[in-house]
Design an enzyme around this catalytic site. Sequence first.
Site, PDB file in Angstrom:
ATOM      1  N   ASP A 141      27.526  31.340  47.617  1.00  0.00           N
ATOM      2  CA  ASP A 141      27.960  32.281  46.625  1.00  0.00           C
ATOM      3  C   ASP A 141      26.811  33.210  46.280  1.00  0.00           C
ATOM      4  O   ASP A 141      25.674  32.788  46.151  1.00  0.00           O
ATOM      5  CB  ASP A 141      28.469  31.547  45.425  1.00  0.00           C
ATOM      6  CG  ASP A 141      29.161  32.487  44.481  1.00  0.00           C
ATOM      7  OD1 ASP A 141      29.994  33.292  44.897  1.00  0.00           O
ATOM      8  OD2 ASP A 141      28.788  32.384  43.337  1.00  0.00           O
ATOM      9  N   ASP A 150      51.216  42.909  61.142  1.00  0.00           N
ATOM     10  CA  ASP A 150      52.241  41.991  61.653  1.00  0.00           C
ATOM     11  C   ASP A 150      53.602  42.238  61.002  1.00  0.00           C
ATOM     12  O   ASP A 150      54.475  41.371  61.046  1.00  0.00           O
ATOM     13  CB  ASP A 150      51.816  40.545  61.400  1.00  0.00           C
ATOM     14  CG  ASP A 150      51.235  39.896  62.654  1.00  0.00           C
ATOM     15  OD1 ASP A 150      51.108  40.587  63.674  1.00  0.00           O
ATOM     16  OD2 ASP A 150      50.903  38.696  62.608  1.00  0.00           O
TER      17      ASP A 150
END
Length: 566
Positions: free
Chosen positions: A310, A157
């Site tokens: 996790d 971008d």
Amino acid sequence: MRVLRMFLVLSVVALAFEFVAYWNGWHFQKPNLQLPENLRIPETTEIRGWLHSAYLSWLLFRADYIAHPIRMLTNVCILLFIIQSADRMILCLGCFWIKLKKIKPRLDGDSFKEYEHPMVLIQIPMCNEREVYEQSISAVCQIDWPKDRMLIQVLDDSDDEAIRILIRAEVSKWSQRGANIVYRHRLVRTGYKAGNLKSAMGCDYVQNYEFVAIFDADFQPNPDFLKLTIPHFKGNPELGLVQARWSFVNKDENLLTRLQYINLCFHFEVEQQVNGVLLNFFGFNGTAGVWRIKALEDSGGWLERTTVEDMDIAVLCEVPESYEAYRKQQHRWHSGPMHLFRLCLPDIIRSKISIWKKANLILLFFLLRKLILPFYSFTLFCVILPLTMFVPEAELPVWVICYVPVLMSFLNILPAPRSFPFIVPYLLFENTMSVTKFNAMVSGLFQLGGSYEWIVTKKTGRSSESDLIAAAERESKSMSLSKIHKGVSESELGELSKLQEEQEKDLPPVKKENKIYKKELALAFLLLVAAARSLLSAQGIHFYFLLFQGVSFLLVGLDLIGEQMS
């Protein structure tokens, strides 16, 4: 800012008034609001002039009209403080229980051989990432996965033409080496990162892929990343996301990076792990995770209405090394969730998830950790505490300003035991950052100012010595320019040559200037004035806390923590 200035001016005037009273022996230590008759009010014969009379009137006025509302606000903040501390304690106990039971994500059998390699899409969203684009593209292209089962999208971008040329050339280089990689640039940049990801998911060929992995431009996955994450989806169709924890290449760079490391370690080791194990439900960190594309689509896909989007697997990344970059990052991280909360609350309430997951999301994640925490932290330690030095009838108890905060800081440091020597700087710095977080929270909640503004975090492009990138870069430099950048237009090739020549020149060192942060400086002077006032009352721990906290604000306000921005 105007309120802080007015507060500072009033505190200076009040301090001058108190010094005059103390010098003339009019000072009364720690008056008791509940027993006003115990206050020793001088007899009429003792009153010496209008100044003395004004001081006595001030004592009675603050006891009758000012102390009570301050005590009410203090009690509310202390209650919120206790609730947040209890939440932190429960999280830590949950983490200890997980460690004790040795609960870890496990795979049945040799899943790496049994599980057929599915089609994986890898996305690298970036915007003007001159410092890190090479190492991120290089690391992703070296992931150990069949080339015909993996496609890498570089979603650029950038609004800088020179940077776009460099990134296209890097993509072209790896494409010639056999990587299945494509470059995408949007002409209309709407929705920031979410809009970029949404646009890329709209490509026709995405329907051929089962999973999508996302890495921000400063993340460097290890070659075995997909082999460690994808097998967890096998035989578990309800699993929608596998989130990797982060590790940091520059955590020891300076004091600022060390303090960030403490916070992020607690987030991954405690918050994410406990929520994942006990609730099977946690938030996506926006990067270093693998999504089942169907789950992503079923949840509505990427929306462009906010600026937030996790295991034993770790992905290298970089934390901000300057206070300016960290401040902007924290503003986005705290403004975005509040903006999202405003928009998503009805959808969360109507969702089909369990009541416990709704409670975790609304009460704990949004309200307690994103709204209440910055509110009470700023109000209690940056407003009420210095105010009580001039209104001692509403004095804060020692356990609020010392014992419990130190205990909570100790619990925060447990996941990063090497950071124990930084427990005091960590406590002071977290209170200092409460100004930025409080401002961001209000901005996002009420859609003010920069609540919908995405500022790319400044990076330095550091990488670990163990990376394979260095070897790849040495190899690339030996290749001819025409071979590396085959497919790049002649005009772009010429521009690229100029850029490379500029980089090879010995440029003069760029002078780095310190920025001045007015809010932090105003609070520094306010806290130091309050510390001076506390000396008159011999309040001990209050003085030391105000002094050190004031110095902390002063260092941050003068941009003396972390690296300076060039």
